[in-house]
Every structure is written in C-alpha cells, then in structure tokens.
Scaffold this active site. Structure first.
Site, short mmCIF file in Angstrom:
data_model
loop_
_atom_site.label_atom_id
_atom_site.label_comp_id
_atom_site.label_asym_id
_atom_site.label_seq_id
_atom_site.Cartn_x
_atom_site.Cartn_y
_atom_site.Cartn_z
N ASN A 1 -5.36 7.37 -5.78
CA ASN A 1 -6.05 8.62 -5.43
C ASN A 1 -5.29 9.86 -5.90
O ASN A 1 -4.97 10.74 -5.11
CB ASN A 1 -6.36 8.68 -3.92
CG ASN A 1 -5.11 8.67 -3.05
OD1 ASN A 1 -4.08 8.11 -3.43
ND2 ASN A 1 -5.18 9.29 -1.88
N ASP B 1 1.51 2.61 3.54
CA ASP B 1 0.67 3.80 3.39
C ASP B 1 1.52 5.06 3.46
O ASP B 1 1.05 6.12 3.90
CB ASP B 1 -0.45 3.83 4.44
CG ASP B 1 -1.58 4.79 4.06
OD1 ASP B 1 -1.57 5.30 2.92
OD2 ASP B 1 -2.46 5.02 4.90
N HIS C 1 1.51 5.40 -1.65
CA HIS C 1 1.14 6.60 -2.44
C HIS C 1 2.39 7.17 -3.07
O HIS C 1 3.29 7.63 -2.36
CB HIS C 1 0.49 7.65 -1.54
CG HIS C 1 -0.78 7.18 -0.91
ND1 HIS C 1 -2.01 7.38 -1.47
CD2 HIS C 1 -0.99 6.46 0.23
CE1 HIS C 1 -2.94 6.83 -0.70
NE2 HIS C 1 -2.35 6.26 0.33
N LEU C 2 2.45 7.17 -4.39
CA LEU C 2 3.62 7.73 -5.09
C LEU C 2 3.33 9.11 -5.67
O LEU C 2 4.26 9.80 -6.07
CB LEU C 2 4.07 6.80 -6.22
CG LEU C 2 4.89 5.57 -5.84
CD1 LEU C 2 5.24 4.77 -7.10
CD2 LEU C 2 6.16 5.95 -5.09
N ARG C 3 2.03 9.47 -5.75
CA ARG C 3 1.66 10.77 -6.36
C ARG C 3 2.10 10.82 -7.83
O ARG C 3 2.28 9.80 -8.47
CB ARG C 3 2.22 11.96 -5.58
CG ARG C 3 2.11 11.87 -4.07
CD ARG C 3 0.71 11.80 -3.55
NE ARG C 3 0.67 11.99 -2.10
CZ ARG C 3 -0.32 11.57 -1.33
NH1 ARG C 3 -1.36 10.92 -1.83
NH2 ARG C 3 -0.32 11.80 -0.03
N HIS D 1 3.06 14.51 1.63
CA HIS D 1 2.46 15.82 1.37
C HIS D 1 3.56 16.84 1.66
O HIS D 1 4.32 16.66 2.61
CB HIS D 1 1.30 16.11 2.32
CG HIS D 1 0.09 15.25 2.12
ND1 HIS D 1 -0.85 15.53 1.15
CD2 HIS D 1 -0.32 14.12 2.74
CE1 HIS D 1 -1.81 14.61 1.20
NE2 HIS D 1 -1.51 13.73 2.16
N HIS E 1 -4.36 -0.88 5.96
CA HIS E 1 -3.97 -0.10 7.15
C HIS E 1 -4.93 -0.30 8.32
O HIS E 1 -5.58 0.64 8.77
CB HIS E 1 -3.79 1.39 6.82
CG HIS E 1 -4.83 2.01 5.92
ND1 HIS E 1 -6.17 1.91 6.16
CD2 HIS E 1 -4.71 2.74 4.79
CE1 HIS E 1 -6.83 2.56 5.21
NE2 HIS E 1 -5.96 3.07 4.36
N LEU F 1 -4.79 8.99 8.07
CA LEU F 1 -6.08 8.32 8.13
C LEU F 1 -5.93 6.88 7.66
O LEU F 1 -5.27 6.65 6.64
CB LEU F 1 -7.11 9.05 7.25
CG LEU F 1 -7.55 10.40 7.81
CD1 LEU F 1 -8.32 11.20 6.79
CD2 LEU F 1 -8.40 10.21 9.09
N HIS G 1 -10.35 0.96 2.06
CA HIS G 1 -10.10 1.94 3.11
C HIS G 1 -11.28 1.77 4.05
O HIS G 1 -12.39 2.23 3.76
CB HIS G 1 -10.03 3.36 2.53
CG HIS G 1 -9.71 4.38 3.59
ND1 HIS G 1 -8.53 5.04 3.64
CD2 HIS G 1 -10.44 4.79 4.66
CE1 HIS G 1 -8.51 5.84 4.70
NE2 HIS G 1 -9.67 5.72 5.33
N LYS H 1 -9.53 -0.42 -5.62
CA LYS H 1 -9.54 0.22 -4.31
C LYS H 1 -10.87 0.87 -4.01
O LYS H 1 -11.37 1.69 -4.80
CB LYS H 1 -8.43 1.29 -4.29
CG LYS H 1 -8.40 2.13 -3.05
CD LYS H 1 -7.80 1.40 -1.85
CE LYS H 1 -7.92 2.20 -0.58
NZ LYS H 1 -6.65 2.44 0.09
N ALA I 1 -3.84 14.57 5.64
CA ALA I 1 -3.52 13.31 6.33
C ALA I 1 -2.43 12.58 5.56
O ALA I 1 -2.52 12.45 4.34
CB ALA I 1 -4.77 12.44 6.40
N HIS J 1 0.88 -1.19 0.00
CA HIS J 1 0.00 0.00 0.00
C HIS J 1 0.91 1.23 0.00
O HIS J 1 1.51 1.57 1.01
CB HIS J 1 -0.89 0.01 1.25
CG HIS J 1 -1.81 1.20 1.32
ND1 HIS J 1 -3.15 1.09 1.59
CD2 HIS J 1 -1.59 2.52 1.15
CE1 HIS J 1 -3.70 2.29 1.59
NE2 HIS J 1 -2.77 3.18 1.32
#
Ligand code: DOR
Ligand code: ZN
Length: 345
Positions: A41, A247, A15-17, A251, A174, A219, A136, A99, A263, A13
């Site tokens: 996302n 996760d 997030h690479l953006r 940011h 998560h 989150l 989620h 997801k 978050a 899990h």
C-alpha cells in the site's frame, strides 16, 4: 540468566514504506527477522509485477550493509489486476501473495476492491496456481460499526468467497476478534491467520481511556478485552494456523498526533522483546518459536530459517527509544505499558 534460542523469526505482514522512511525503518526489521511479507500500500500502490520488482530493488538498496534479509513481495489487488501478470509474478519467484484491501479500509486503500465480483478472474487463477490471498478482513460499509467490521467481513465476504473458491489459500491478516479466531479454528483447510504483537498486548481502552492516544490507533482497531484474550490463547496454542505478522506500520508523529491521525503502530524494533514477555506471561515460552518462526513458513510453503536468534532475560529493564528518527521525521515506538526484560542477544 534465562535464555531461549529460536529459529530466526519472519514477519508475515510488514509495512516498510519507501524513500527516507524505508531507509529509516528497515534495519529494525532486518536486525531480527530473516524475511517479511511486504505490504503493497504505497502511494501509488504496488499493483503489477514490474512495480513489485522495482520496489524490491529499492528495499534491497536500503538494507544496512551486512544484513541478510529477504523481502517477500505482494501485489495490491485491484479490479483491473491482470491474472496473467499475477501468474507471471508467481512463476518468476518474485510474488509470494496478493493483498486484498477492501476500498477505504485503511491507509492508502482507496484503489482497493469495491466489488469482489470484478476480482474473481484473478482469484480463480490464484486458486488454480496456489498463490495465497492475504486479506485485510474488514468491511467498509458506513452502516457497520467499526468494532464490528471484522465479524461482518467474515460473514458477508470471506465465508462466501471461501465457499465459492475452496481451493484458494487465504491468510486472514491481523486477526483482532474472537470471531476471527473461532472462524479460523473451525476451518478445515486453506485458511490461516496472522496476529500482531500489539493486538496481543492492548485492548481498546489503550486508545481511549484517560485521553485519546493516537499511537495505539491502528486498523483493524483493537477490540474488547475478551477478544485480546482469544488472540493470546490462539498465539500461544502452537496451532499451526496462527503466526506472527507484526503489521508494524510507521507514520511520522505529525501524521499521528493531529485531528485526523493515521492508523498504524510501529513495533518492528521491540516486537521480539514484547512477544517473549507475552509468551512468558502465558507460561508458553516453548511455543514462541512455533508462532514466530515455524508456522508461517509452513503455511507459505517455505523452508524454516537455518539461522537462530537467542533471547536473553535480563534482570534490569531493557529499554527502547520512545521514538526513532528517520529521514522522513520521528516515529513513535510502540509502548507496551509494562517493563521489558527480554532482549535479543
Ligand atoms: O493500522 C494500520 N496501518 N492498518 C493497516 O491496515 C494499514 C497500516 C498502514 O499502512 O499504515
Ligand atoms: Zn497492515
């Protein structure tokens, strides 16, 4: 000097953006991890197989020269998602999971699912073709306390869904509560859970005691200490239903350090050091490989990585930067609030 060698880990899990942030963070993952499940996302989200294909190409283009890394792509489930597109994505080998973000649950989730009934045709197709659903697991109804969102989700959404579609393979991502751990442990089939590095280390005091600390806010939000202890016990148990999903969610600092901060906790860079510390604390270093390198591939039906990594315990403290600089701006690195001594050799 103590060392341990593990099969190369995967992150189930992540997030690479996109754009400059992607370029700034991907090397921290590809340095240690062979594969990662990539969260969809983005703005706008990755909703079709065509979106996932082009996002995968951007990820591969951003990869540091010489690194080998396989992004495992996911689709962001919406009430309009086409079952045929999802099936084609799986058949082509591109899509590893879909997801489910309940609408409003977290960063960029306003296009998520409001009424699960509308997603049933896709979920039924996924159950039939054996494509996992990553959830989620939090309700977003305003009358539910944020610390209870996960437990209420299990009772009102997840359990009814699994009773209705027992063949659907569900990853509860998560997990942050003992309720979640107990629910997974009580299941007979088709349910597993990922656990983040930071939820093994912090409880909610980290966010709120002595001042508000936005870099510990994520989150699902960290819960009470007895929940953290349940997560640690599950992670070090070797139970094949629990595995690592960091996760890690970068940011830039101005978006964390403000009146309404985002978050997300950034852990890609020091996750393996933190995990070795946690597993050593629990006298369970022999279970670290199961958690970070074996249980995840078994659940997703993928081979274990052939390569290995070696972790070394150093006398001196192993230091990580407080922040990384990316083309999008600075990103604060997760501070476990204890000295790290394990390092990836
Ligand atoms: O803390 C989080 N950050 N939780 C999520 O579910 C999303 C993530 C993000 O994308 O920033
Ligand atoms: Zn996430």
């Amino acid at each position: 000097m103590q060392t341990i060698t593990l099969r190369r880990p995967d992150d189930w899990h992540l997030h690479l953006r996109d754009g400059a942030m992607l370029e700034g963070v991907i090397g921290d993952t590809s340095r240690h991890f062979a594969r990662a499940i990539i969260m969809p996302n983005l703005v706008p989200p990755v909703v079709t197989t065509a979106d996932a294909k082009s996002y995968r190409e951007r990820i591969m283009a951003a990869l540091p020269a010489g690194d080998r890394f396989e992004p495992l792509m996911t689709l962001y489930l919406t009430e309009q998602t086409s079952p045929d597109d999802v099936e084609a994505g799986k058949e082509s080998g591109l899509i590893t999971a879909v997801k489910l973000y309940p609408a409003g649950a977290t960063t960029n989730s306003h296009g998520g699912v409001r009424d699960i009934e509308k997603a049933m045709p896709v979920l039924e197709r996924m159950a039939r073709i054996g494509l996992p659903l990553c959830v989620h697991g939090e309700v977003t109804t305003p009358d539910v306390d944020i610390f209870d969102r996960e437990a209420v989700f299990i009772e009102t959404v997840l359990d009814p869904l699994r009773k209705r579609l027992p063949e659907l393979k569900v990853t509860m991502e998560h997990v942050t509560t003992k309720d979640g751990i107990d629910y997974i442990k009580a299941s007979k089939a088709n349910l597993a859970g990922s656990i983040t590095t930071h939820h093994l280390i912090i409880n909610r005091n980290a966010i709120l005691v002595g001042g508000i600390r936005p870099h510990y806010y994520c989150l699902p939000v960290a819960k009470r200490e007895h929940h953290r202890l349940a997560l640690r016990a599950a992670a070090v148990s070797g139970d094949p239903r629990f595995f690592l999903g960091t996760d890690s969610a970068p940011h830039v600092d101005p978006l964390k350090e403000c009146a309404c901060g985002c978050a997300g906790v950034y852990t890609s860079i020091n996750t393996m050091s933190c995990l070795a510390h946690v597993f050593e604390d629990e006298d369970a270093l022999d279970k670290l490989e199961a958690f970070s390198s074996l249980n995840g591939p078994a659940w997703y039906g993928l081979p274990v990585n052939a390569e290995t990594i070696t972790l070394v315990r150093r006398e001196e403290e192993v230091r990580f930067p407080a922040k990384i600089e990316t083309g999008a701006g600075p990103v604060t690195v997760f501070d476990p609030m204890f000295a790290l001594h394990w390092d990836v050799a």
